[in-house]
Enzyme design. Structure first.
Site, PDB file in Angstrom:
ATOM      1  CG  ASP A  14      -2.324   0.658   0.790  1.00  0.00           C
ATOM      2  OD1 ASP A  14      -2.311   1.617  -0.017  1.00  0.00           O
ATOM      3  OD2 ASP A  14      -3.376   0.220   1.297  1.00  0.00           O
ATOM      4  NE  ARG A  64     -14.622  10.241 -14.791  1.00  0.00           N
ATOM      5  CZ  ARG A  64     -14.985   9.978 -16.039  1.00  0.00           C
ATOM      6  NH1 ARG A  64     -14.790   8.792 -16.541  1.00  0.00           N
ATOM      7  NH2 ARG A  64     -15.549  10.896 -16.771  1.00  0.00           N
ATOM      8  NE  ARG A  70     -12.587   6.099 -20.413  1.00  0.00           N
ATOM      9  CZ  ARG A  70     -13.124   5.174 -19.644  1.00  0.00           C
ATOM     10  NH1 ARG A  70     -13.989   5.504 -18.706  1.00  0.00           N
ATOM     11  NH2 ARG A  70     -12.815   3.894 -19.805  1.00  0.00           N
ATOM     12  CD  GLN A  84       1.006  -1.363  -8.825  1.00  0.00           C
ATOM     13  OE1 GLN A  84       0.190  -2.169  -9.220  1.00  0.00           O
ATOM     14  NE2 GLN A  84       0.940  -0.820  -7.635  1.00  0.00           N
ATOM     15  CG  ASP A 131     -18.031  -6.571 -16.211  1.00  0.00           C
ATOM     16  OD1 ASP A 131     -18.593  -5.626 -15.637  1.00  0.00           O
ATOM     17  OD2 ASP A 131     -16.796  -6.614 -16.390  1.00  0.00           O
ATOM     18  CG  HIS A 159     -14.522  -3.546 -15.976  1.00  0.00           C
ATOM     19  ND1 HIS A 159     -15.642  -4.241 -15.621  1.00  0.00           N
ATOM     20  CD2 HIS A 159     -14.278  -2.710 -14.937  1.00  0.00           C
ATOM     21  CE1 HIS A 159     -16.053  -3.858 -14.428  1.00  0.00           C
ATOM     22  NE2 HIS A 159     -15.237  -2.920 -13.992  1.00  0.00           N
TER      23      HIS A 159
END
Ligand code: LMR
Length: 306
Positions: A14, A64, A70, A84, A131, A159
Site C-alpha cells: 500500500d 475518478r 477520463r 508496477q 461483469d 470493463h
C-alpha cells in the site's frame, strides 16, 4: 482461489499514507487463523512487495473524482501501472500471473504489460469476470433458475460502459427439466428485454453499486477475482467458457495489442481464446464501439507513457 491445499505467502502493498491501515489488515488476517495462510509480508516498498511473487492482483488504482476527466484519470493511473509493470519485470517470478482490477482495468493492464517487456504478454489480464457474474445472475433471475444453471455468458471488450454482454452462446442446464439444455435466448423468450434492458443493466451495474453504496463494489469484485484466478490456475470445466480481458492476438478481428475481454478456456495455467463463434450483426456493431474506446484509451495511455 488456489485449491483446498495450497498454502500461500501473502504480500500486501500500500502507499505510505495507508501504512497504519495496512497494519490493521494484517491483524485481521492473523485473527482469522486461515490454515492456508503461511505468512504475510505487508510493505510500502515496491521491490519487497513484488519480489518472487507468482500471482499479482493489482487492485489499487486512482479513483475518478468529481469533475475529473477520463484523460486525467488515465494520466494518474499510467504513472501507477508503469511503476508496477517495471517492478513486475524486475522482481516477480517469470511465470507471474497478473490480474488488473483497478480501473480503467484493461488499459492499466496494457500499461503494466508495456513496461514488463521481459515477461510474456500472456501473463497479463484484466477483470471482466465480475461483469460475467452480474450477467449470469440477471439471467438466472429472469428465467427463474439457480445461477449455477446459467452457463457461458460472454463479456467482450472493455470493463466499462461499452462492454458487450453476449448471451448468444450461453445455455441453461437442467431446463425446463433435469438433463435438458436450453439456449438462454429460448429460455428468456424476450429478445427485446435481452437487447434493450439486460445489456445496459450489466453495463451500468458497477455505477449502480457505487450510487447505492457510495463506494465501489468490494465483495462481488473479490469473489470475481477468486473465480478468475482459480480458473486460470486450475482450469475451466469441460465445455465451460469464461471471460477474461487478455492481450489480443487478432481473434475476431480485434486489433492485436489491446487488452480485450474474450471468451476463454483455461488448461494447465494457460488461457486460450475460444475460436469460431458466430457473431451476430447486433453484437458486431457493439464490438466495434468497445474496440474504438479501447484504442482511444491506448493512444492516450501511450502518449503519457512516452
Ligand atoms: C465495478 O464494475 O463495480 C467497478 O469497476 C466500478 C468502478 O468504477 O469502480
Amino acid at each position: 482461489m488456489f485449491g483446498p491445499h495450497q498454502k500461500i505467502i501473502l504480500h500486501l502493498l500500500d502507499i505510505p499514507k495507508m501504512a497504519d491501515a495496512l497494519k490493521g489488515v494484517v491483524m485481521e488476517l492473523q485473527d482469522s487463523s486461515y490454515p492456508l495462510l503461511d505468512s504475510v509480508v505487508a510493505t510500502t516498498d515496491v521491490q519487497t512487495a513484488f519480489l518472487h511473487i507468482n500471482v499479482a492482483i493489482l487492485v489499487g488504482a486512482f479513483p475518478r473524482g468529481p469533475g475529473m476527466q477520463r484523460k486525467d484519470l488515465l494520466k494518474v493511473n499510467v504513472s501507477i501501472f508503469k511503476e508496477q509493470g517495471e517492478a513486475l519485470n524486475k522482481y516477480a517470478s517469470r511465470d507471474v500471473k497478473v490480474l488488473v482490477v483497478g480501473n480503467p482495468a484493461n488499459t492499466n493492464a496494457l500499461t503494466a504489460l508495456t513496461k514488463a517487456s521481459d515477461l510474456p504478454t500472456a501473463n497479463f489480464s484484466a477483470l471482466t469476470r465480475l461483469d460475467q457474474n452480474r450477467a449470469q445472475s440477471m439471467i438466472s433471475e429472469k428465467v427463474g433458475v439457480s445461477v449455477e444453471n446459467v452457463n457461458n455468458v460472454i463479456i467482450w471488450g472493455n470493463h466499462s460502459l461499452t462492454q458487450v454482454p453476449d448471451v448468444n452462446h450461453g445455455y441453461i442446464s437442467n431446463y425446463p427439466q433435469r438433463d435438458l439444455v436450453s439456449p438462454i435466448k429460448s429460455a428468456v423468450e424476450d429478445e427485446k428485454w435481452l437487447n434493450e434492458q439486460f445489456i445496459p443493466l450489466v453495463q451500468n451495474r458497477g455505477a449502480a453499486v457505487i450510487a447505492a453504496r457510495k463506494l465501489s463494489s468490494a465483495a462481488s469484485a473479490a469473489n470475481a477475482i477468486v473465480g478468475h484466478m482459480r480458473d486460470w490456475l486450475l482450469g475451466t470445466r469441460d465445455g465451460e467458457v469464461v471471460s477474461m480481458a487478455v492481450y489480443s492476438d487478432g481473434s475476431y478481428n480485434i486489433p492485436k495489442g489491446l487488452i480485450f475481454s474474450f471468451p476463454v478456456t483455461c488448461r494447465q495455467g494457460q488461457w486460450s481464446i475460444v475460436q469460431d463463434l458466430k457473431i451476430s450483426p447486433f453484437i458486431q456493431a457493439k464490438l466495434e464501439l468497445t474496440t474504438k474506446e479501447l484504442e482511444e484509451e491506448k493512444q492516450v495511455a501511450l502518449s503519457f507513457l512516452n
